[in-house]
Design an enzyme around this catalytic site. Structure first.
Site, PDB file in Angstrom:
ATOM      1  CB  CYS A  44      45.154  39.872  27.468  1.00 62.45           C
ATOM      2  SG  CYS A  44      43.632  39.606  27.978  1.00 62.45           S
ATOM      3  CG  ASP A  46      44.629  36.324  31.851  1.00 62.98           C
ATOM      4  OD1 ASP A  46      45.354  35.658  32.627  1.00 62.98           O
ATOM      5  OD2 ASP A  46      43.643  35.803  31.728  1.00 62.98           O
ATOM      6  NE  ARG A  48      44.635  33.215  33.453  1.00 67.02           N
ATOM      7  CZ  ARG A  48      43.683  32.627  32.859  1.00 67.02           C
ATOM      8  NH1 ARG A  48      43.175  31.247  33.096  1.00 67.02           N
ATOM      9  NH2 ARG A  48      43.100  33.344  32.004  1.00 67.02           N
ATOM     10  CG  HIS A 105      45.545  34.910  27.020  1.00 68.49           C
ATOM     11  ND1 HIS A 105      44.888  34.441  27.908  1.00 68.49           N
ATOM     12  CD2 HIS A 105      45.173  36.274  27.035  1.00 68.49           C
ATOM     13  CE1 HIS A 105      44.001  35.178  28.436  1.00 68.49           C
ATOM     14  NE2 HIS A 105      44.128  36.261  27.727  1.00 68.49           N
ATOM     15  CB  CYS A 108      41.159  35.238  26.167  1.00 66.77           C
ATOM     16  SG  CYS A 108      41.225  37.262  26.344  1.00 66.77           S
TER      17      CYS A 108
HETATM   18 ZN   LIG Z   1      42.717  37.794  27.771  1.00 67.38          ZN
END
Ligand SMILES: [Zn+2]
Length: 212
Positions: A44, A46, A48, A105, A108
């Protein structure tokens, strides 16, 4: 006015001093010989969930594709722009990666948008809502299997179901079908929990994710 935000310029200089300088030989060799990673990761966007950090990777080791909710679309040739498919093709046919990992994850935002798809479609988030229709089937399955479940339960289930969908879509690509049948590439589904740092791996025999 600086051309880059100051904190990024500072971080870059720190990289040159702390990371690049001690590994200069490696970078020069990679530049001269080209890359030869044996692992591709679909993860992703993302901030993190960084595959290189999670797998303690050095430059040249991971071929990473990141997009909202770590999705692989199914094989099709009618559209015009296929960023994930192009990366997959390059990884499988040119780099000859041996392992392809889809990494979902916790928490999300893309998955959350998918679950709240009706609301998202009423806003201007047209790209995300359209992209997340890739998980329409997975969302229906998760909603049916978790009737009465909390938003957290549904999100958690769809994060994992989405990984299975991407694995299934990977297997719609002829090159992946051939390479997997010959044992030249292996596919893996994983899920990273941000709060605990736990990495779970899908056992495709049981359909369950097992913590490493
Ligand atoms: Zn995500």
């Amino acid at each position: 006015m600086s051309l880059l935000p100051d904190h990024l310029t500072d971080r870059y200089r720190r990289f040159r001093f702390r990371h690049y300088a001690p590994n200069q030989d490696r970078y020069e060799e990679l530049a001269e010989r080209g890359q030869a990673p044996d692992v591709m990761v679909v993860s992703c966007c993302d901030s993190r969930v960084d595959p290189e950090t999670i797998f303690s990777a050095m430059p040249g080791e991971l071929f990473v594709v990141r997009n909202v909710a770590n999705l692989v679309p199914p094989f099709e040739t009618t559209g015009r722009y296929h960023g994930v498919s192009a990366a997959l093709e390059f990884a499988a046919l040119n780099l000859r990666v041996r392992h392809i990992i889809v990494m979902g994850h916790s928490s999300c935002g893309g998955i959350r948008a998918c679950l709240e798809h009706d609301a998202a479609r009423q806003t201007e988030a047209q790209f995300i809502s359209n992209w997340m229709t890739l998980l329409d089937g997975a969302r229906e399955a998760v909603n049916q299997e978790n009737t009465g479940g909390s938003v957290g339960d549904l999100t958690s289930a769809l994060e994992r179901e989405g990984v299975k969908t991407s694995l299934a879509n990977l297997r719609t690509f002829p090159c992946i079908q051939i390479l997997e049948s010959k044992g030249r590439v292996a596919l893996y589904g994983t899920h990273f929990d941000i709060a605990s740092g736990a990495l779970s791996v899908l056992n495709e025999g049981t359909g369950k994710f097992v913590e490493v």
